[in-house]
Design a protein around this motif. Structure first.
Motif, short mmCIF file in Angstrom:
data_model
loop_
_atom_site.label_atom_id
_atom_site.label_comp_id
_atom_site.label_asym_id
_atom_site.label_seq_id
_atom_site.Cartn_x
_atom_site.Cartn_y
_atom_site.Cartn_z
N LYS A 191 -28.14 8.69 -14.96
CA LYS A 191 -26.83 9.31 -14.73
C LYS A 191 -26.22 8.87 -13.40
N THR A 192 -24.90 8.81 -13.37
CA THR A 192 -24.15 8.56 -12.15
C THR A 192 -23.08 9.64 -12.04
N TYR A 193 -23.09 10.35 -10.93
CA TYR A 193 -22.12 11.41 -10.71
C TYR A 193 -21.08 10.98 -9.67
N GLU A 194 -19.80 11.15 -10.00
CA GLU A 194 -18.72 10.92 -9.04
C GLU A 194 -18.39 12.29 -8.42
N LEU A 195 -18.78 12.48 -7.17
CA LEU A 195 -18.72 13.80 -6.56
C LEU A 195 -17.62 13.91 -5.51
N ALA A 196 -16.76 14.90 -5.67
CA ALA A 196 -15.66 15.10 -4.73
C ALA A 196 -15.20 16.55 -4.81
N GLY A 197 -14.39 16.95 -3.86
CA GLY A 197 -13.91 18.33 -3.80
C GLY A 197 -12.91 18.64 -4.91
N ASP A 198 -12.75 19.93 -5.17
CA ASP A 198 -11.84 20.38 -6.23
C ASP A 198 -10.38 20.14 -5.88
N THR A 199 -10.06 20.21 -4.58
CA THR A 199 -8.68 20.04 -4.15
C THR A 199 -8.58 18.91 -3.14
N ALA A 200 -7.38 18.37 -2.98
CA ALA A 200 -7.18 17.24 -2.08
C ALA A 200 -6.09 17.55 -1.05
N PHE A 201 -6.11 16.80 0.05
CA PHE A 201 -5.13 17.00 1.11
C PHE A 201 -4.82 15.65 1.76
N THR A 202 -3.71 15.58 2.45
CA THR A 202 -3.39 14.42 3.26
C THR A 202 -3.77 14.75 4.70
N LEU A 203 -3.85 13.75 5.56
CA LEU A 203 -4.16 14.02 6.97
C LEU A 203 -3.03 14.81 7.63
N ARG A 204 -1.82 14.67 7.12
CA ARG A 204 -0.70 15.47 7.63
C ARG A 204 -0.95 16.95 7.32
N GLU A 205 -1.43 17.21 6.12
CA GLU A 205 -1.73 18.59 5.71
C GLU A 205 -2.94 19.13 6.48
#
Length: 285
Positions: A191-205
């Protein structure tokens, strides 16, 4: 027996902390380069063994009796592939039943310069014949929150990520994913899991969130990659690290750190840590 390499590092300690909730200490081995720096882990009843990625014989002794191994990727950019291959070969000699590896998000297609060594490691894993599971970790919130003191001091967060969105999560979330895979009842090999957060932001945010919580002005200033690198060098960062950070931001602008698959939250059985929570924690320290 589960062996955690790099166990005295930030991610390794979090993995062990969470693994102890599911596995007896007597079934965990902390494999570290400097055992004298892991006395706190030994105090928990965990066996500490020397394991230096540059000394293959230490890896053989570290993996004695290992059923599963978590290979936390080396922090030595440029030397990683050789070091990782040494671990893979030692795991093969030890007849390890599962080798988990912490890679980077979409390692095979990522524009991140540091993705190359991770992709090459994944190829080496596939060619080794060792049963493998790949944890392709996105960025940590901590990559940004560690900069908060400097951001507040200068009222600015510098970068060259443009409006690129970042689906990061807390380091503890990625540790929980490693634990989930190492303790899963269903087979994980292949298995290969692509792991990341549920929400995203910009550096400005991000800058706006820091300003909101701190009650002090912080703005994001976007720079061309060369200017951002120069600013990092001026701040005292080594050439290679400044280049890596500047390249990572440019790749962020190209979407390298954005992912909306939510495989991480599904794997750990809960939502990932919100950025706001990590900012609040950083401000408390």
């Amino acid at each position: 027996m589960i062996v955690i390499t790099g166990a005295s590092g930030q991610l390794g300690r979090l993995v062990i902390q969470q693994l102890l909730k599911k596995v007896a200490a007597s079934h965990i081995v902390a494999a570290v380069r400097s055992p004298e720096k892991a006395t706190d882990l030994a105090a928990l009843g965990i066996e500490v063994r020397k394991a230096d990625y540059n000394q293959p014989d230490t890896l053989d002794s570290a993996f004695v009796g290992a059923e599963k191994v978590l290979l936390i990727s080396s922090s030595e950019v440029g030397q990683r592939l050789a070091q990782h291959k040494a671990v893979i070969e030692a795991a093969k000699r030890a007849d390890v039943k599962l080798l988990a590896y912490t890679s980077v998000l979409r390692a095979d297609t990522s524009p991140l310069a540091l993705a190359a060594e991770h992709h090459e490691t994944e190829i080496a894993l596939a060619e080794s014949g060792v049963p493998t599971v790949v944890l392709r970790n996105g960025w940590y919130h901590e990559n940004y929150t560690m900069r908060i003191p400097g951001d507040l001091a200068h009222g600015v967060h510098l970068g060259s990520a443009g409006e690129g969105r970042i689906s990061s999560a807390a380091r503890a979330d990625y540790a929980a994913a490693a634990v989930a895979v190492l303790t899963a009842s269903e087979p994980q090999a292949g298995k290969t899991y692509e792991l990341a957060g549920d929400t995203a932001f910009t550096l400005r945010e991000f800058a706006a969130e820091v300003a909101r919580q701190a009650g002090k002005p912080v703005v994001y200033t976007d720079l061309p990659e060369a200017e951002y690198k120069a600013a990092l060098l001026n701040a005292g960062l080594p050439e290679a690290f400044a280049q890596l950070l500047a390249n990572s931001d440019t790749a962020t602008a190209q979407g390298a750190l954005f992912d909306e698959g939510r495989q991480l939250s599904r794997l750990i059985g809960r939502a990932t840590t919100p950025l706001s929570a990590s900012v609040a924690e950083a401000l408390q320290h």
